[in-house]
Design a protein around this motif. Structure first.
Motif, PDB file in Angstrom:
ATOM      1  N   MET A   1       4.735   9.451   6.612  1.00 31.48           N
ATOM      2  CA  MET A   1       5.616  10.595   6.733  1.00 31.48           C
ATOM      3  C   MET A   1       4.926  11.683   7.524  1.00 31.48           C
ATOM      4  SD  MET A   1       7.203  12.838   3.619  1.00 31.48           S
ATOM      5  CE  MET A   1       6.670  14.517   3.607  1.00 31.48           C
ATOM      6  N   GLN A   2       5.606  12.249   8.519  1.00 27.23           N
ATOM      7  CA  GLN A   2       5.043  13.350   9.270  1.00 27.23           C
ATOM      8  C   GLN A   2       5.250  14.652   8.495  1.00 27.23           C
ATOM      9  OE1 GLN A   2       7.353  11.146  10.687  1.00 27.23           O
ATOM     10  NE2 GLN A   2       5.631   9.899  11.378  1.00 27.23           N
ATOM     11  N   GLU A   3       4.141  15.338   8.199  1.00 27.96           N
ATOM     12  CA  GLU A   3       4.229  16.566   7.407  1.00 27.96           C
ATOM     13  C   GLU A   3       4.578  17.720   8.341  1.00 27.96           C
ATOM     14  OE1 GLU A   3       0.554  16.692   5.345  1.00 27.96           O
ATOM     15  OE2 GLU A   3       0.936  14.800   4.359  1.00 27.96           O
ATOM     16  N   SER A   4       5.807  17.768   8.776  1.00 30.35           N
ATOM     17  CA  SER A   4       6.226  18.697   9.809  1.00 30.35           C
ATOM     18  C   SER A   4       7.003  19.860   9.226  1.00 30.35           C
ATOM     19  CB  SER A   4       7.092  17.965  10.830  1.00 30.35           C
ATOM     20  OG  SER A   4       8.271  17.498  10.204  1.00 30.35           O
ATOM     21  N   VAL A   5       7.179  20.873  10.051  1.00 26.28           N
ATOM     22  CA  VAL A   5       7.976  22.030   9.640  1.00 26.28           C
ATOM     23  C   VAL A   5       9.401  21.592   9.346  1.00 26.28           C
ATOM     24  CG1 VAL A   5       8.862  24.252  10.396  1.00 26.28           C
ATOM     25  CG2 VAL A   5       6.507  23.613  10.928  1.00 26.28           C
ATOM     26  N   ALA A   6       9.913  20.604  10.129  1.00 29.26           N
ATOM     27  CA  ALA A   6      11.278  20.142   9.927  1.00 29.26           C
ATOM     28  C   ALA A   6      11.478  19.614   8.512  1.00 29.26           C
ATOM     29  CB  ALA A   6      11.620  19.056  10.948  1.00 29.26           C
TER      30      ALA A   6
ATOM     31  N   GLY B   1       9.671  20.532   5.941  1.00 28.19           N
ATOM     32  CA  GLY B   1       9.387  21.584   4.975  1.00 28.19           C
ATOM     33  C   GLY B   1       8.298  21.210   4.003  1.00 28.19           C
ATOM     34  N   PHE B   2       7.610  20.114   4.266  1.00 30.90           N
ATOM     35  CA  PHE B   2       6.578  19.633   3.350  1.00 30.90           C
ATOM     36  C   PHE B   2       5.248  20.296   3.685  1.00 30.90           C
ATOM     37  CE2 PHE B   2       3.168  16.762   2.133  1.00 30.90           C
ATOM     38  CZ  PHE B   2       3.545  16.335   0.871  1.00 30.90           C
ATOM     39  N   ARG B   3       4.603  20.846   2.667  1.00 36.12           N
ATOM     40  CA  ARG B   3       3.271  21.414   2.858  1.00 36.12           C
ATOM     41  C   ARG B   3       2.322  20.796   1.849  1.00 36.12           C
ATOM     42  NH1 ARG B   3       0.821  27.555   1.942  1.00 36.12           N
ATOM     43  NH2 ARG B   3      -1.257  27.031   2.727  1.00 36.12           N
ATOM     44  N   ALA B   4       1.290  20.153   2.358  1.00 33.29           N
ATOM     45  CA  ALA B   4       0.301  19.536   1.481  1.00 33.29           C
ATOM     46  C   ALA B   4      -0.830  20.509   1.210  1.00 33.29           C
ATOM     47  CB  ALA B   4      -0.243  18.270   2.110  1.00 33.29           C
ATOM     48  N   TYR B   5      -1.371  20.429  -0.019  1.00 37.10           N
ATOM     49  CA  TYR B   5      -2.584  21.152  -0.394  1.00 37.10           C
ATOM     50  C   TYR B   5      -3.658  20.118  -0.699  1.00 37.10           C
ATOM     51  CZ  TYR B   5       0.478  25.220  -1.096  1.00 37.10           C
ATOM     52  OH  TYR B   5       1.388  26.239  -0.925  1.00 37.10           O
ATOM     53  N   THR B   6      -4.821  20.287  -0.092  1.00 37.72           N
ATOM     54  CA  THR B   6      -5.919  19.351  -0.285  1.00 37.72           C
ATOM     55  C   THR B   6      -7.139  20.093  -0.822  1.00 37.72           C
ATOM     56  OG1 THR B   6      -6.619  19.608   2.009  1.00 37.72           O
ATOM     57  CG2 THR B   6      -5.032  17.854   1.535  1.00 37.72           C
ATOM     58  N   ALA B   7      -8.284  19.424  -0.802  1.00 43.44           N
ATOM     59  CA  ALA B   7      -9.494  20.014  -1.387  1.00 43.44           C
ATOM     60  C   ALA B   7      -9.867  21.352  -0.750  1.00 43.44           C
ATOM     61  CB  ALA B   7     -10.653  19.027  -1.260  1.00 43.44           C
ATOM     62  N   LYS B   8      -9.527  21.548   0.511  1.00 44.58           N
ATOM     63  CA  LYS B   8      -9.874  22.817   1.158  1.00 44.58           C
ATOM     64  C   LYS B   8      -9.075  23.998   0.600  1.00 44.58           C
ATOM     65  CE  LYS B   8      -6.742  22.159   5.125  1.00 44.58           C
ATOM     66  NZ  LYS B   8      -6.699  21.972   6.600  1.00 44.58           N
TER      67      LYS B   8
ATOM     68  N   GLN C   1       0.572   2.402   6.339  1.00 44.80           N
ATOM     69  CA  GLN C   1       1.078   3.763   6.527  1.00 44.80           C
ATOM     70  C   GLN C   1       1.499   4.410   5.211  1.00 44.80           C
ATOM     71  OE1 GLN C   1       2.147   1.050   8.141  1.00 44.80           O
ATOM     72  NE2 GLN C   1       2.302   1.416  10.354  1.00 44.80           N
ATOM     73  N   GLY C   2       1.455   3.639   4.108  1.00 46.16           N
ATOM     74  CA  GLY C   2       1.853   4.174   2.811  1.00 46.16           C
ATOM     75  C   GLY C   2       0.685   4.413   1.883  1.00 46.16           C
ATOM     76  N   GLN C   3      -0.532   4.528   2.457  1.00 45.94           N
ATOM     77  CA  GLN C   3      -1.721   4.641   1.613  1.00 45.94           C
ATOM     78  C   GLN C   3      -2.111   6.091   1.338  1.00 45.94           C
ATOM     79  OE1 GLN C   3      -2.824   1.866  -0.013  1.00 45.94           O
ATOM     80  NE2 GLN C   3      -0.908   1.274   0.953  1.00 45.94           N
ATOM     81  N   THR C   4      -1.109   6.902   1.051  1.00 51.50           N
ATOM     82  CA  THR C   4      -1.318   8.234   0.498  1.00 51.50           C
ATOM     83  C   THR C   4      -0.089   8.532  -0.343  1.00 51.50           C
ATOM     84  OG1 THR C   4      -1.898  10.529   1.011  1.00 51.50           O
ATOM     85  CG2 THR C   4      -0.301   9.475   2.466  1.00 51.50           C
ATOM     86  N   CYS C   5      -0.004   9.718  -0.912  1.00 50.36           N
ATOM     87  CA  CYS C   5       1.137  10.100  -1.741  1.00 50.36           C
ATOM     88  C   CYS C   5       1.497  11.550  -1.444  1.00 50.36           C
ATOM     89  CB  CYS C   5       0.802   9.966  -3.229  1.00 50.36           C
ATOM     90  SG  CYS C   5       0.400   8.287  -3.764  1.00 50.36           S
ATOM     91  N   HIS C   6       2.676  11.955  -1.903  1.00 54.19           N
ATOM     92  CA  HIS C   6       3.066  13.355  -1.766  1.00 54.19           C
ATOM     93  C   HIS C   6       2.136  14.250  -2.581  1.00 54.19           C
ATOM     94  CE1 HIS C   6       6.760  11.110  -0.723  1.00 54.19           C
ATOM     95  NE2 HIS C   6       6.913  12.065   0.160  1.00 54.19           N
TER      96      HIS C   6
END
Length: 443
Positions: free
Chosen positions: A1-6, A8-15, A144-149
């Motif tokens: 999945m492309q985490e794009s503005v379209a 509206g998905f925003r991921a938060y990671t360790a940073k 391509q599915g080796q992560t999660c929301h």
């Protein structure tokens, strides 16, 4: 999945972790210790979980917060202190990751022989990204599915997400999957899993699903996913939501049972109205939504929590399917519930719901020999024992046959149990099978 503005998905990671921990009210010392845990175990969440699901006024005790955020005491104290000291001293990433790797290796990163016991072969060659544990079912892990929301803190596949290539298990070769299935007509079902397959956009997901539709032997296709809980927009407002649902419809129209294996760990995950909308849209395609989750201490270890989940799922048209036991991997010691208590929680929840909710099975351990269900505690011949059976097994002859283990109130996994009334469990080799042939012939 492309985490794009379209999207509206925003991921938060360790940073982003330190800032989010401040929001939870953690002081500097505890933030460093949580960050130390996050050097070993993966952390990822997103704006929907942060803004819609977590009750920040109750953090860090809020169950959804504990569902996605590492805790300072999830790992052994000595390991956490050692890593925290490295973070305080601003040690190099190479030094930190070397210690983190040592800790991970002690956490059984691939339970139930995931890297070797279940890997299909064509001739002498292993076929990557597949597992064939039970005769009728093959698991496939699209690369391509080796992560999660978002990552669950207790996830038994945590090793897939930490960036170590030797621990990853995935394939982008659907042709190999189709070829293997044609050579194994006994396989009637494929489970697309990960990670989370629904992290993939519709065009990528289609490349994996469409080749399976022409295989007459396949009766069912399952998709294992947490997306309904962590990103229901995937089926409602994402740009390819409608195309994804049309793809689901095409699977059903091809005569396949499409089982959407939804992972719900807490009732709050089903409260937002968008979840109900997403479920309705999936069900309109002809797919069946089945629900499952592990029993997790500090998150859902109460019978009324499970009863509430099952009732809500039934009301939304979903089918309660499994209560799992926390697997023997990662921070098992932190999250595990003793089997005896787990059975009590399942029994009390099961007794408080209607028969239509009682499609659920458990508590079940997905162990090396198969799915071992704890049916109860009984007294047999004056001896207190666990009564168990295999719901699914590598050896189909063992499915459904009851067996007994000595009662142990502290046991949390199959390997903690000892046979009762026998010298071995039904799935264990006999003494003769364990003795090398040369030794038997020379005896």
């Amino acid at each position: 999945m492309q985490e794009s503005v379209a999207r509206g998905f925003r991921a938060y990671t360790a940073k982003h972790l330190d800032d989010l921990l401040r929001r939870a009210g953690l002081d500097e010392e505890n933030r460093v210790r949580v960050r130390a845990v996050a050097t070993v175990l993966p952390f990822r969440t997103n704006s929907y979980v942060v803004d819609q699901l977590i009750d920040w006024s109750a953090a860090p005790d809020d169950p959804i917060y504990r569902l996605v955020f590492p805790q300072a005491d999830m790992l052994p104290e000595a390991d956490v202190s050692r890593l925290a000291a490295l973070l305080r001293s601003e040690a190099s990433q190479k030094e930190i990751q070397a210690i983190a790797h040592e800790v991970r290796e002690r956490l059984n990163p691939h339970p139930a022989g995931q890297l070797n016991l279940n890997v299909p072969r064509v001739g002498d060659e292993p076929v990557p990204g597949m597992q064939h544990k039970y005769p009728e079912t093959v698991l496939f892990f699209p690369k391509q599915g080796q992560t999660c929301h978002a990552y669950c803190t207790y996830c038994f596949r945590w090793a897939q997400f930490i960036g170590e290539p030797d621990l990853k298990f995935a394939s982008g070769d659907v042709a190999s999957l189709v070829g293997y299935l044609k050579e194994h007509p006994e396989v009637t079902g494929v489970l697309i899993t990960g990670g989370d397959p629904m992290i993939m956009g519709e065009p990528v997901l289609r490349r994996y699903l469409e080749p399976l539709l022409d295989l007459e032997q396949l009766e069912s296709i399952r998709i294992g996913t947490k997306s309904l809980a962590y990103w229901p927009q995937r089926f409602v407002s994402d740009p390819d939501a409608d195309d994804t649902l049309r793809l689901f419809s095409s699977v059903v129209e091809a005569g396949k049972n499409l089982a959407f294996m939804a992972h719900f760990s807490h009732p709050r995950e089903m409260e937002p109205p968008i979840v109900r909308t997403a479920v309705e849209r999936i069900r309109e395609t002809g797919a069946v939504v089945r629900t499952q989750a592990p029993l997790i201490r500090s998150i859902n270890d109460h019978p009324m929590t499970w009863a509430s989940m099952w009732r809500t799922q039934l009301a939304m048209g979903m089918v309660p399917y499994y209560m799992f036991v926390e697997r023997d991997t990662g921070p098992q010691d932190y999250f595990a519930v003793p089997l005896a208590r787990g059975y009590e929680i399942f029994r009390d929840a099961y007794a408080s719901v209607s028969g239509l909710c009682r499609t659920v099975r458990g508590p079940s351990m997905s162990a090396t020999p198969g799915k071992v269900c704890v049916d109860g505690v009984a007294e047999v011949g004056g001896k207190k024992v666990f009564v168990l059976h295999l719901i699914q097994a590598r050896d189909p002859d063992l499915v459904g046959r009851p067996f007994f283990a000595e009662y142990d109130p502290e046991a949390v996994w199959l390997t903690d149990l000892r046979p009762a009334f026998a010298d071995r469990f039904p799935f264990e080799p006999s003494l003769a099978d364990r003795v090398p042939l040369a030794r038997r012939l020379s005896a």
